[in-house]
Design a protein around this motif. Structure first.
Motif, PDB file in Angstrom:
ATOM      1  N   GLU A  73       0.825  -1.214   0.000  1.00 33.90           N
ATOM      2  CA  GLU A  73       0.000   0.000   0.000  1.00 33.90           C
ATOM      3  C   GLU A  73       0.859   1.264   0.000  1.00 33.90           C
ATOM      4  OE1 GLU A  73      -3.335   0.431   0.064  1.00 33.90           O
ATOM      5  OE2 GLU A  73      -4.216  -1.459   0.749  1.00 33.90           O
ATOM      6  N   SER A  74       2.086   1.165   0.500  1.00 32.70           N
ATOM      7  CA  SER A  74       2.911   2.345   0.725  1.00 32.70           C
ATOM      8  C   SER A  74       3.759   2.672  -0.505  1.00 32.70           C
ATOM      9  CB  SER A  74       3.827   2.136   1.932  1.00 32.70           C
ATOM     10  OG  SER A  74       4.715   3.220   2.078  1.00 32.70           O
ATOM     11  N   LEU A  75       3.794   3.936  -0.856  1.00 31.24           N
ATOM     12  CA  LEU A  75       4.638   4.388  -1.965  1.00 31.24           C
ATOM     13  C   LEU A  75       6.113   4.167  -1.659  1.00 31.24           C
ATOM     14  CD1 LEU A  75       2.835   7.762  -2.803  1.00 31.24           C
ATOM     15  CD2 LEU A  75       2.821   5.682  -4.184  1.00 31.24           C
ATOM     16  N   LYS A  76       6.479   4.160  -0.373  1.00 29.54           N
ATOM     17  CA  LYS A  76       7.880   3.978  -0.003  1.00 29.54           C
ATOM     18  C   LYS A  76       8.405   2.580  -0.328  1.00 29.54           C
ATOM     19  CE  LYS A  76       8.118   7.443   3.679  1.00 29.54           C
ATOM     20  NZ  LYS A  76       8.443   7.719   5.102  1.00 29.54           N
ATOM     21  N   LYS A  77       7.483   1.626  -0.542  1.00 31.63           N
ATOM     22  CA  LYS A  77       7.892   0.250  -0.818  1.00 31.63           C
ATOM     23  C   LYS A  77       7.724  -0.116  -2.295  1.00 31.63           C
ATOM     24  CE  LYS A  77       6.686  -1.198   3.869  1.00 31.63           C
ATOM     25  NZ  LYS A  77       5.854  -2.100   4.710  1.00 31.63           N
ATOM     26  N   LEU A  78       7.464   0.897  -3.117  1.00 32.79           N
ATOM     27  CA  LEU A  78       7.261   0.655  -4.543  1.00 32.79           C
ATOM     28  C   LEU A  78       8.314   1.402  -5.346  1.00 32.79           C
ATOM     29  CD1 LEU A  78       3.372   1.073  -4.547  1.00 32.79           C
ATOM     30  CD2 LEU A  78       4.634  -1.086  -4.666  1.00 32.79           C
ATOM     31  N   GLY A 128       9.471   2.079  -9.909  1.00 27.93           N
ATOM     32  CA  GLY A 128       9.855   1.466 -11.169  1.00 27.93           C
ATOM     33  C   GLY A 128       8.825   0.528 -11.769  1.00 27.93           C
ATOM     34  N   LEU A 129       7.566   0.626 -11.362  1.00 36.08           N
ATOM     35  CA  LEU A 129       6.568  -0.330 -11.824  1.00 36.08           C
ATOM     36  C   LEU A 129       6.141  -0.113 -13.271  1.00 36.08           C
ATOM     37  CD1 LEU A 129       4.212  -0.700  -8.708  1.00 36.08           C
ATOM     38  CD2 LEU A 129       5.783  -2.397  -9.645  1.00 36.08           C
ATOM     39  N   TRP A 130       6.501   1.007 -13.858  1.00 34.54           N
ATOM     40  CA  TRP A 130       6.084   1.229 -15.243  1.00 34.54           C
ATOM     41  C   TRP A 130       6.696   0.181 -16.176  1.00 34.54           C
ATOM     42  CZ3 TRP A 130       9.200   2.192 -19.461  1.00 34.54           C
ATOM     43  CH2 TRP A 130      10.545   2.506 -19.197  1.00 34.54           C
ATOM     44  N   ARG A 131       7.841  -0.365 -15.816  1.00 35.60           N
ATOM     45  CA  ARG A 131       8.457  -1.404 -16.651  1.00 35.60           C
ATOM     46  C   ARG A 131       7.684  -2.716 -16.531  1.00 35.60           C
ATOM     47  NH1 ARG A 131      12.638   1.132 -13.925  1.00 35.60           N
ATOM     48  NH2 ARG A 131      14.099   2.311 -15.227  1.00 35.60           N
ATOM     49  N   GLU A 132       7.182  -2.985 -15.331  1.00 39.01           N
ATOM     50  CA  GLU A 132       6.461  -4.231 -15.087  1.00 39.01           C
ATOM     51  C   GLU A 132       4.973  -4.114 -15.432  1.00 39.01           C
ATOM     52  OE1 GLU A 132       8.054  -6.945 -14.021  1.00 39.01           O
ATOM     53  OE2 GLU A 132       9.964  -5.838 -13.913  1.00 39.01           O
ATOM     54  N   MET A 133       4.435  -2.910 -15.262  1.00 37.99           N
ATOM     55  CA  MET A 133       2.991  -2.706 -15.419  1.00 37.99           C
ATOM     56  C   MET A 133       2.721  -1.496 -16.303  1.00 37.99           C
ATOM     57  SD  MET A 133       2.076  -3.195 -11.340  1.00 37.99           S
ATOM     58  CE  MET A 133       0.343  -3.549 -11.558  1.00 37.99           C
ATOM     59  N   PRO A 134       3.105  -1.561 -17.580  1.00 34.59           N
ATOM     60  CA  PRO A 134       2.959  -0.388 -18.457  1.00 34.59           C
ATOM     61  C   PRO A 134       1.510   0.040 -18.669  1.00 34.59           C
ATOM     62  CG  PRO A 134       3.591  -2.328 -19.721  1.00 34.59           C
ATOM     63  CD  PRO A 134       3.741  -2.700 -18.277  1.00 34.59           C
ATOM     64  N   LEU A 135       0.590  -0.913 -18.755  1.00 34.96           N
ATOM     65  CA  LEU A 135      -0.800  -0.535 -18.982  1.00 34.96           C
ATOM     66  C   LEU A 135      -1.365   0.183 -17.764  1.00 34.96           C
ATOM     67  CD1 LEU A 135      -3.506  -2.558 -20.783  1.00 34.96           C
ATOM     68  CD2 LEU A 135      -4.040  -1.605 -18.545  1.00 34.96           C
ATOM     69  N   THR A 136      -1.083  -0.335 -16.573  1.00 40.41           N
ATOM     70  CA  THR A 136      -1.560   0.318 -15.354  1.00 40.41           C
ATOM     71  C   THR A 136      -0.923   1.689 -15.203  1.00 40.41           C
ATOM     72  OG1 THR A 136      -1.829  -1.844 -14.299  1.00 40.41           O
ATOM     73  CG2 THR A 136      -1.752   0.070 -12.850  1.00 40.41           C
ATOM     74  N   ALA A 137       0.365   1.807 -15.514  1.00 38.12           N
ATOM     75  CA  ALA A 137       1.042   3.104 -15.445  1.00 38.12           C
ATOM     76  C   ALA A 137       0.429   4.089 -16.431  1.00 38.12           C
ATOM     77  CB  ALA A 137       2.530   2.936 -15.718  1.00 38.12           C
ATOM     78  N   GLY A 138       0.075   3.615 -17.606  1.00 38.55           N
ATOM     79  CA  GLY A 138      -0.557   4.484 -18.596  1.00 38.55           C
ATOM     80  C   GLY A 138      -1.931   4.947 -18.146  1.00 38.55           C
ATOM     81  N   MET A 176       1.213  18.552  -7.660  1.00 37.98           N
ATOM     82  CA  MET A 176       2.331  18.115  -6.824  1.00 37.98           C
ATOM     83  C   MET A 176       2.098  16.717  -6.259  1.00 37.98           C
ATOM     84  SD  MET A 176       3.161  21.638  -4.716  1.00 37.98           S
ATOM     85  CE  MET A 176       4.394  20.852  -3.673  1.00 37.98           C
ATOM     86  N   SER A 177       0.902  16.462  -5.750  1.00 46.10           N
ATOM     87  CA  SER A 177       0.667  15.173  -5.101  1.00 46.10           C
ATOM     88  C   SER A 177       0.606  14.034  -6.100  1.00 46.10           C
ATOM     89  CB  SER A 177      -0.604  15.232  -4.246  1.00 46.10           C
ATOM     90  OG  SER A 177      -1.678  15.750  -4.968  1.00 46.10           O
ATOM     91  N   PHE A 178       0.110  14.284  -7.315  1.00 45.31           N
ATOM     92  CA  PHE A 178       0.071  13.187  -8.278  1.00 45.31           C
ATOM     93  C   PHE A 178       1.396  12.997  -9.011  1.00 45.31           C
ATOM     94  CE2 PHE A 178      -4.390  13.444  -7.391  1.00 45.31           C
ATOM     95  CZ  PHE A 178      -4.697  12.095  -7.285  1.00 45.31           C
ATOM     96  N   ILE A 179       2.204  14.041  -9.053  1.00 42.82           N
ATOM     97  CA  ILE A 179       3.584  13.842  -9.496  1.00 42.82           C
ATOM     98  C   ILE A 179       4.301  12.949  -8.482  1.00 42.82           C
ATOM     99  CG2 ILE A 179       5.809  14.979  -9.853  1.00 42.82           C
ATOM    100  CD1 ILE A 179       4.200  17.393 -10.958  1.00 42.82           C
ATOM    101  N   GLY A 223       2.947   9.253  -8.918  1.00 43.61           N
ATOM    102  CA  GLY A 223       3.513   8.607 -10.103  1.00 43.61           C
ATOM    103  C   GLY A 223       5.002   8.379  -9.999  1.00 43.61           C
ATOM    104  N   TYR A 224       5.700   9.351  -9.420  1.00 36.94           N
ATOM    105  CA  TYR A 224       7.154   9.252  -9.298  1.00 36.94           C
ATOM    106  C   TYR A 224       7.553   8.053  -8.449  1.00 36.94           C
ATOM    107  CZ  TYR A 224      11.936  10.609  -7.982  1.00 36.94           C
ATOM    108  OH  TYR A 224      13.285  10.621  -7.752  1.00 36.94           O
ATOM    109  N   TYR A 225       6.955   7.933  -7.259  1.00 37.90           N
ATOM    110  CA  TYR A 225       7.375   6.866  -6.349  1.00 37.90           C
ATOM    111  C   TYR A 225       6.787   5.502  -6.706  1.00 37.90           C
ATOM    112  CZ  TYR A 225       9.583  10.241  -3.241  1.00 37.90           C
ATOM    113  OH  TYR A 225      10.410  11.202  -2.714  1.00 37.90           O
ATOM    114  N   ALA A 226       5.611   5.475  -7.299  1.00 39.42           N
ATOM    115  CA  ALA A 226       5.004   4.187  -7.616  1.00 39.42           C
ATOM    116  C   ALA A 226       5.513   3.619  -8.934  1.00 39.42           C
ATOM    117  CB  ALA A 226       3.481   4.317  -7.667  1.00 39.42           C
ATOM    118  N   PHE A 227       5.677   4.466  -9.940  1.00 37.17           N
ATOM    119  CA  PHE A 227       5.906   3.942 -11.280  1.00 37.17           C
ATOM    120  C   PHE A 227       7.260   4.320 -11.902  1.00 37.17           C
ATOM    121  CE2 PHE A 227       1.222   4.182 -10.950  1.00 37.17           C
ATOM    122  CZ  PHE A 227       0.916   2.864 -11.239  1.00 37.17           C
TER     123      PHE A 227
END
Length: 597
Positions: free
Chosen positions: A333-338, A340-350, A408-411, A414-418
Motif C-alpha cells: 500500500e505504501s509508496l515507499k515500498k514501490l 519502477g513499476l512502469w516497466r512491469e505494469m505499463p498498462l496500469t502506469a498508462g 504536486m501530489s500526483f507527481i 507517479g514518481y514513487y510508484a511507477f
C-alpha cells in the motif's frame, strides 16, 4: 413516447433485488448480472423523459419516489456507468458475490437518493446509503471494522442533523416536496436560518467539510480494493447533489468552504505515503471544487459543479482502480515500498497517467474542462472577497492553489510508484478484465476532455449560451490553456523543491487524532458514569424501600433501634426526634396511599 413502464419503475426497484441475487448466485453469473443491471439502469436514465415522476404518499405525507430532471439524469448516467465498470473490476479483482451484492445495494440506494422528488424520500435513501456502505466496509473485516464503526457514527450524526433541518423546513413550508415537482412549494431548498445551518453541517459530513472529513482517509483505504472503487464515487457526490437541492441559490459560506477544501485536501494528500489514503484526501479536495460551484450559485457555477461531479467520478474511479491493481499484484500500500513499476505494469502506469492528468486539470483531459468552468464562475459570477491578489479573486486563487497542490501530489504518486528506481522482482500487469475496466474509463476521460461539447450536452445548463449563463465559457482559449500548463509547471517545481523534506515526513496527524481518542474515552466514561450512577440510585432506592417496609410492619422495633442505639444504651434526644419524624412520615404515606381512589 416513453413506455409507461419506464415512468413507473425506478432504477432502485431493479438494482436492490439484483444486489440480493448477486450475493446468492455463483460468482461469475452473479457479477455478470450485476454488470447487466447497471447497464440497464444507465439506459433507463438515458431514455426516460424529463419530468417523469412517481407521486404517491409515504408515511402519510405527499411524496415523489422518483423525479427526473437534468440534475438527477446526469447523476444517474454516471452512477450507472461507473457501477457497471466497478462490478466488472470487482470480478477481475477476486471480490466475492456477497461483497459485490453489498456494493450494488449501495449503488441502488444512491440512485434512490438522487432521483427522489421530495426531502422525505431523499432522507430515507440517504440513511440507507449510510447503512449499505457501512456493510460494504465491514464485510472485509480486520481494520475495516473499527473504521466502519467511525464511518457509521459520522454519517449517523450527519443524517440526524439533516433530518432536523428537513423537519423544520416542513414546519415552515407545509410540505416535503421539492419546488420543481407538481404541488411543490414556491421557494426551493431548505428553509433559511437554523434549518439551513443544520442542513449545511449534516450534508457537510457527506461531502467532507474541513473538520468533518476525517472519515474519508480513515475508511476508504481499509476495505477490499474493489470496494474502494465503489466507495470513492457515491457518498460524496450524492452529498454534492443534496447540497444543491438544499441551497439552489448558493451561499457565500459554502463557496468559501469549497475553496478551503480544495487547498486542505490537496495539502494533506501531499503528506501521504499510503496510496489509497492519498487518493481519499483528494476526494475532499476535488469535491471542494463542486461545493464551491454550488455555493457560488447561478447557471455557470452549477453547471461547472455538476460537470466536475461527472468527470471526477470517472477519473477518481480510475485512480482507485490503478492503485487497486498495484495492491492486488504487489500486496503493498505504501509508496515507499514501490518504484519502477512502469516497466512491469505499463498498462496500469498508462491508465494512472491519464487519470492523474485528468484530476490535475491538464489541457486535453476531462478535468481541465470542468475545473475551468468552476474557476471561471469564481471570477465572473462571484465577489472579489476579502483577499484578492491582483486580477485573481479570493475564491479563485484558492481553487488555483488547490490545482497546484493536485499536480504536486500526483507527481509524487507517479514518481514513487511507477517511475522512480526499480521494483525488486517481476510483477504481472493488470489482468484482462481489469485492463478492460481501466481502459474504458481512461478513454472516457480523454474523450470528454477533447470533445467538450459531449460533456456540455448533458449539463443542466448550456454554458456556451449567453442567454443562459452570465459569462459564456469556451474551454480551449489561449488564457485557459496557458493557465493549465502554468499550474502543471508550478506543480512540478513545487514537487522538486519539497521532494526531500516530504520523503522524511512521517504520518501527519489530522483532526481525527484528537477526536477519535476523545470520542473513545468520552463514550467509555459516559457508559461507566451512567452505570455507576444507576447502581448508586438503585442501592439508595432498595435501602429506602427496605426501611420503609420495616417501619410500616414493625414501628416499635424501628423506634427502639433509633432511640436507644447508642453504645452506652442511653436514649439520645436528637436521634429520637429523627426516628419519630420518620415514623410519622411513614404513617402519613401509608394513610395517603389507603385514601387514594
Amino acid at each position: 413516447m416513453a413506455s409507461p413502464f419506464l415512468t413507473a419503475i425506478p432504477p432502485v426497484a431493479l438494482l436492490l433485488p439484483v444486489a440480493i441475487l448477486v450475493a446468492l448466485l455463483p460468482r461469475r453469473s452473479g457479477h455478470a448480472l450485476g454488470v447487466l443491471a447497471s447497464a440497464l439502469a444507465t439506459a433507463w436514465v438515458w431514455v426516460v423523459p424529463d419530468g417523469a415522476h412517481l407521486q404517491t404518499t409515504f408515511l402519510g405525507f405527499d411524496a415523489v419516489l422518483f423525479n427526473v430532471d437534468d440534475f438527477s439524469r446526469l447523476m444517474g448516467l454516471v452512477f450507472g456507468l461507473i457501477a457497471a465498470v466497478a462490478v466488472l473490476y470487482s470480478y477481475a479483482s477476486d471480490a466475492d458475490g456477497v461483497q459485490t451484492g453489498f456494493a450494488l445495494s449501495y449503488v441502488a440506494t444512491s440512485f434512490g437518493a438522487v432521483f427522489a422528488g421530495d426531502w422525505l424520500t431523499l432522507l430515507f435513501f440517504w440513511e440507507l446509503m449510510a447503512v449499505t456502505s457501512t456493510l460494504l466496509v465491514w464485510y472485509y473485516g480486520g481494520k475495516a471494522v473499527r473504521a466502519g464503526f467511525r464511518y457509521a457514527l459520522f454519517h449517523g450524526i450527519g443524517g440526524t442533523l439533516l433530518m432536523a433541518a428537513i423537519l423544520q423546513t416542513y414546519v415552515a413550508k407545509g410540505t416535503f416536496l421539492f419546488a420543481s415537482v407538481p404541488g411543490g412549494p414556491e421557494t426551493a431548498g431548505i428553509a433559511a436560518g437554523l434549518p439551513a445551518a443544520l442542513a449545511a453541517v449534516g450534508i457537510g459530513v457527506n461531502v467532507g467539510f474541513i473538520g468533518l472529513h476525517a472519515w474519508l482517509p480513515d475508511t476508504y483505504p481499509r476495505p477490499h480494493v474493489a470496494a474502494s472503487v465503489f466507495l470513492c464515487v457515491f457518498t460524496t457526490k450524492t452529498g454534492v447533489y443534496g447540497m444543491y437541492r438544499a441551497f439552489p441559490e448558493g451561499h457565500v459560506a459554502i463557496a468559501y468552504m469549497g475553496g478551503g477544501m480544495a487547498v486542505f485536501g490537496a495539502t494533506f494528500a501531499l503528506f501521504q505515503n499510503d496510496m489509497r489514503r492519498l487518493l481519499s484526501y483528494h476526494i475532499q479536495s476535488q469535491v471542494g471544487y463542486m461545493i464551491a460551484g454550488v455555493g457560488i450559485g447561478g447557471a455557470l457555477a452549477q453547471a461547472g459543479a455538476f460537470a466536475h461531479v461527472f468527470n471526477h467520478i470517472l477519473y477518481k474511479g480510475l485512480l482507485f482502480m490503478t492503485a487497486g491493481v498495484v495492491v492486488y499484484r504487489t500486496g503493498e500500500e505504501s509508496l515507499k515500498k514501490l518504484g519502477g513499476l512502469w516497466r512491469e505494469m505499463p498498462l496500469t502506469a498508462g491508465a494512472f497517467t491519464v487519470a492523474a492528468l485528468s484530476i490535475a486539470g491538464f489541457p486535453g483531459f476531462n478535468g481541465f474542462v470542468s475545473k475551468g468552468i468552476v474557476i471561471s464562475a469564481s471570477h465572473y459570477s462571484f465577489s472579489k472577497g476579502p483577499l484578492p491578489i491582483g486580477e485573481f479573486y479570493t475564491l479563485e486563487w484558492l481553487l488555483l492553489l488547490g490545482g497546484i497542490g493536485t499536480f504536486m501530489s500526483f507527481i509524487k504518486f507517479g514518481y514513487y510508484a511507477f517511475f522512480h528506481g526499480e521494483y525488486d522482482g517481476s510483477v504481472p500487469d493488470a489482468n484482462r478484465l481489469q485492463s478492460v475496466a481501466m481502459l474504458t474509463v481512461a478513454a472516457l476521460c480523454i474523450a470528454y476532455g477533447v470533445f467538450d461539447s459531449a460533456l456540455f450536452a448533458i449539463l443542466p445548463f448550456d454554458v456556451t449560451d449567453g442567454s443562459v449563463v452570465s459569462h459564456v465559457y469556451h474551454t480551449y482559449t489561449v488564457p485557459h490553456v496557458v493557465e493549465g500548463v502554468v499550474l502543471a509547471v508550478l506543480g512540478l517545481i513545487g514537487f522538486a523543491v519539497t521532494k526531500k523534506p516530504l520523503s522524511k515526513l512521517g504520518r501527519v496527524p489530522d483532526v481525527d487524532s484528537l477526536y477519535n481518542p476523545a470520542v473513545f474515552y468520552g463514550m467509555r466514561s459516559l457508559v461507566v458514569g451512567v452505570t455507576e450512577l444507576y447502581a448508586a440510585v438503585d442501592r439508595i432506592a432498595v435501602n429506602a424501600a427496605g426501611s420503609f417496609t420495616s417501619a410500616v410492619a414493625n414501628p416499635d422495633a424501628l423506634y427502639e433501634r433509633i432511640v436507644t442505639n447508642d453504645s452506652d444504651g442511653r436514649n439520645h434526644p436528637l436521634r429520637a426526634g429523627i426516628g419519630l419524624s420518620i415514623l410519622v412520615l411513614a404513617l402519613f404515606v401509608t394513610l395517603a396511599l389507603l385514601l387514594l381512589p
